[in-house]
Design a protein around this motif. Sequence first.
Motif, short mmCIF file in Angstrom:
data_model
loop_
_atom_site.label_atom_id
_atom_site.label_comp_id
_atom_site.label_asym_id
_atom_site.label_seq_id
_atom_site.Cartn_x
_atom_site.Cartn_y
_atom_site.Cartn_z
N SER A 51 13.73 -1.40 -8.19
CA SER A 51 15.04 -1.64 -8.81
C SER A 51 16.17 -1.43 -7.81
O SER A 51 17.19 -2.12 -7.86
CB SER A 51 15.25 -0.70 -10.01
OG SER A 51 14.31 -0.97 -11.02
N CYS A 52 15.99 -0.46 -6.90
CA CYS A 52 17.03 -0.12 -5.92
C CYS A 52 16.33 0.32 -4.65
O CYS A 52 15.33 1.05 -4.69
CB CYS A 52 17.91 0.99 -6.46
SG CYS A 52 19.09 1.65 -5.25
N LYS A 53 16.86 -0.11 -3.50
CA LYS A 53 16.22 0.20 -2.23
C LYS A 53 16.35 1.66 -1.82
O LYS A 53 15.73 2.07 -0.85
CB LYS A 53 16.78 -0.71 -1.13
CG LYS A 53 16.45 -2.17 -1.35
CD LYS A 53 17.22 -3.07 -0.41
CE LYS A 53 17.06 -4.54 -0.78
NZ LYS A 53 17.97 -5.41 -0.02
N ASN A 54 17.15 2.42 -2.53
CA ASN A 54 17.29 3.84 -2.23
C ASN A 54 16.72 4.73 -3.34
O ASN A 54 17.15 5.86 -3.53
CB ASN A 54 18.75 4.19 -1.95
CG ASN A 54 19.15 3.78 -0.54
OD1 ASN A 54 18.63 4.28 0.44
ND2 ASN A 54 20.07 2.83 -0.45
N ALA A 55 15.74 4.20 -4.06
CA ALA A 55 15.04 4.97 -5.08
C ALA A 55 13.59 4.48 -5.14
O ALA A 55 13.27 3.42 -4.62
CB ALA A 55 15.72 4.83 -6.44
N ALA A 56 12.75 5.27 -5.78
CA ALA A 56 11.32 4.92 -5.87
C ALA A 56 10.98 4.43 -7.27
O ALA A 56 9.88 4.68 -7.78
CB ALA A 56 10.47 6.14 -5.50
N ASP A 57 11.90 3.71 -7.88
CA ASP A 57 11.68 3.21 -9.23
C ASP A 57 11.33 1.74 -9.20
O ASP A 57 12.20 0.90 -8.87
CB ASP A 57 12.93 3.42 -10.07
CG ASP A 57 13.31 4.89 -10.19
OD1 ASP A 57 12.41 5.70 -10.44
OD2 ASP A 57 14.51 5.21 -10.01
N PRO A 58 10.10 1.37 -9.54
CA PRO A 58 9.76 -0.06 -9.62
C PRO A 58 10.63 -0.76 -10.67
O PRO A 58 11.04 -0.14 -11.66
CB PRO A 58 8.28 -0.05 -10.05
CG PRO A 58 7.79 1.32 -9.66
CD PRO A 58 8.96 2.24 -9.83
N PHE B 182 3.49 0.04 -13.04
CA PHE B 182 3.29 0.02 -11.58
C PHE B 182 2.21 0.99 -11.14
O PHE B 182 1.31 0.63 -10.37
CB PHE B 182 4.61 0.36 -10.87
CG PHE B 182 4.57 0.11 -9.39
CD1 PHE B 182 4.96 -1.12 -8.88
CD2 PHE B 182 4.11 1.07 -8.50
CE1 PHE B 182 4.91 -1.37 -7.51
CE2 PHE B 182 4.07 0.83 -7.14
CZ PHE B 182 4.47 -0.39 -6.65
N ARG B 183 2.26 2.23 -11.59
CA ARG B 183 1.26 3.22 -11.16
C ARG B 183 -0.14 2.79 -11.60
O ARG B 183 -1.10 2.90 -10.82
CB ARG B 183 1.62 4.59 -11.73
CG ARG B 183 0.59 5.69 -11.44
CD ARG B 183 0.47 6.02 -9.95
NE ARG B 183 -0.55 7.02 -9.71
CZ ARG B 183 -0.33 8.34 -9.67
NH1 ARG B 183 0.90 8.80 -9.85
NH2 ARG B 183 -1.32 9.16 -9.44
N GLY B 184 -0.24 2.29 -12.82
CA GLY B 184 -1.54 1.80 -13.26
C GLY B 184 -2.03 0.65 -12.41
O GLY B 184 -3.23 0.55 -12.10
N TRP B 185 -1.11 -0.22 -12.01
CA TRP B 185 -1.49 -1.36 -11.16
C TRP B 185 -1.99 -0.87 -9.80
O TRP B 185 -2.98 -1.39 -9.28
CB TRP B 185 -0.28 -2.27 -10.98
CG TRP B 185 -0.58 -3.50 -10.18
CD1 TRP B 185 -1.11 -4.67 -10.63
CD2 TRP B 185 -0.39 -3.65 -8.77
NE1 TRP B 185 -1.26 -5.56 -9.58
CE2 TRP B 185 -0.83 -4.95 -8.43
CE3 TRP B 185 0.09 -2.84 -7.77
CZ2 TRP B 185 -0.80 -5.45 -7.13
CZ3 TRP B 185 0.14 -3.32 -6.46
CH2 TRP B 185 -0.31 -4.61 -6.16
N CYS C 243 5.02 9.53 -9.82
CA CYS C 243 5.01 9.06 -8.43
C CYS C 243 4.15 7.81 -8.34
O CYS C 243 3.44 7.45 -9.28
CB CYS C 243 4.50 10.16 -7.50
SG CYS C 243 5.58 11.62 -7.48
N LEU C 244 4.17 7.15 -7.19
CA LEU C 244 3.58 5.82 -7.08
C LEU C 244 2.20 5.81 -6.44
O LEU C 244 1.45 4.83 -6.58
CB LEU C 244 4.53 4.91 -6.28
CG LEU C 244 5.96 4.81 -6.82
CD1 LEU C 244 6.77 3.82 -6.00
CD2 LEU C 244 5.96 4.42 -8.30
N ASN C 245 1.86 6.84 -5.66
CA ASN C 245 0.54 6.93 -5.03
C ASN C 245 0.23 5.73 -4.14
O ASN C 245 -0.90 5.26 -4.06
CB ASN C 245 -0.56 7.09 -6.08
CG ASN C 245 -1.86 7.62 -5.49
OD1 ASN C 245 -1.86 8.26 -4.44
ND2 ASN C 245 -2.98 7.33 -6.15
N ALA C 246 1.27 5.23 -3.47
CA ALA C 246 1.07 4.10 -2.54
C ALA C 246 0.40 4.60 -1.27
O ALA C 246 0.28 5.81 -1.01
CB ALA C 246 2.40 3.44 -2.23
N ASP C 247 -0.03 3.66 -0.44
CA ASP C 247 -0.83 3.98 0.74
C ASP C 247 -0.10 3.75 2.06
O ASP C 247 -0.58 4.21 3.10
CB ASP C 247 -2.10 3.14 0.72
CG ASP C 247 -2.88 3.33 -0.57
OD1 ASP C 247 -3.50 4.39 -0.72
OD2 ASP C 247 -2.82 2.44 -1.44
#
Length: 601
Positions: A348-355, A363-366, A429-433
């Motif tokens: 949603s915003c480049k300065n936040a971690a909100d998909p 998103f997290r489920g994906w 949180c997003l648990n990205a890699d």
Amino acid sequence: MLKVSENSQYITISGNDYRLTLERSGISCDLKLKRSSQQYRFFSGGACNADGQRDLISEMQPWQSRQATPECLTYSRKCRSALWQKKEFVVLCRPESIEFFFRLQGQNRAITEVRFFRGIYQGSEFGFAGQYDEIYNTAVNFQERHYYHPCDSFRISFGNVLTNIVGGQALASPCHCLGLLTRDEKRCLVAGLAAALGQYRWDDFIWNPEVEVNPTGYHGDAHLAGGFALDYGGKEKINGEWESPHLLLTVATSRKQILPTYLQCCYQQGYLNEPQPRAIEKRWREPIYCTWHDQVALGYKDTTDYTRLEPPLMQDFCTEKYVDEWLDILERNHCQPGTVILDDKWQSCKNAADPDPKKWPDFRGWVERCHQRGIRVFLWNAAWDKEGLPDDECITRNGQPVAADITNPKYEKRFREMIRRYFSDAPNCLNADGLKLDGLLGLPTGAGLQNYSGLWGLELQRYYLQVLYSEAKKHKKSACISTFAANPYLADYSDMVRIADMYTHRLTTRQTMLRRAEIYQQTMPHTLLDTDGQFGHHLFDDYRHELEVQADIGIPCIYNAQWLRRSRMYQPVVFTTLTKKDYQEIARVFKQYRTRLENQE
């Protein structure tokens, strides 16, 4: 070993590959390269302009010996300046190299520009000239202009140079290094900037800065002065004694050795730390799929107008629905990647971690479903972007916000929290890699800037990456940080580097790709190489065969799972879907590449 001879008129120092002659009381230096026809004559001083004022020199005292050992000779001369309480020009000779620099003393001064071999002495401007044909720029640009005429003027920036007629720089924060050469021999004079660690605070390295005193008034004569400069944009404050960065001169055996020769000198003298081997996660080496060119193709699907910036935008197609469809297509065709990069703009915003919830309802489920499929998820973001920030967390230019201010504790806290949520596996949180960091060319440079700490230049870029890297590793040691920085001073904060946007004057990208890979091998030798998307910039129908070349030099990467839009400005656009042959070639290269990785274990 150095050899020196002195008489009442001249001081001559001979190194392994050069002979430097100083006029003891005059204003010129001569430099001759051994085993070469190249020789240079230049003003034996320079200008340290400050506060919008020119550094006018009225007197230059004779050269004096300051230090003498078999491996190092130092001479200096004092200059009477209209700006500085004290000013000294110093030359330091070693067997392999020469360094020139200034020592200044002043109060409440702000340096704008430091000029080497260019200055105004007793009302006349003097400069740099030589027996050579062209200058080689080691910093690549989007139109791939490497060679410049001596009468040209150009910059290498730690940020970007949009005023150059050859377009912006292609790789971020490149080394400030040039080569001077003749066309009929291989040896080159190498010229680059060097400083103590922590002092890479300037913005740009300039060849042939603007003339201040034109002797004839004819515009063409204003390009004959030559010389080197570094630009601080008025952001370097001096109160007391100050030593400038060093202009380092050495000799390379060929054009390809210009940058490595410069770097080796910097490593030997402690101006840069040589990058060291690092632990590399096996999963980082897996083939990559990035969504960007599928997004671009859909954004431009109904038009050939490459200047159109109206909805639907490319960013609109980075959605769970589309990415799932693209990954399914690749899997059905035996082309499953090990990494998927969600490009601009999943959030949603480049300065936040909100998909963006409209694009990514879960998103997290994906992400977890991707992990179950054996696919790692990298997120895209743009460094320095100020989207969504209050003005007091921004760098300003002339009072207007232009970029995020990582030196501001309020923004640093916000930034660290964003990175934590990217990589942590905690709830919410997003648990990205991994992270594909774009936007590094947006490092603010130039005049009129203010930030919280007064940190600028390459040091500011380094601090941004240091904060990012340390926070990411705190929450996930296996997180992969991918940048497109090409400077060993930043190597500690990049696990992977990418070839970057493949804009070029050519019809294909292979030579562009190989040249950038060569630069990375020289500057970031222990960092993985993401070869980025090549198909969309390759106008011939054999585009699919580029993937095998990509796999030979780094990690094979595709930007197309379904749609293919091949384009170059001022050429007809070719819009298609990927073919059965395309998928067969991708599958073959991915399989061959993975087999090679297994055999290397």
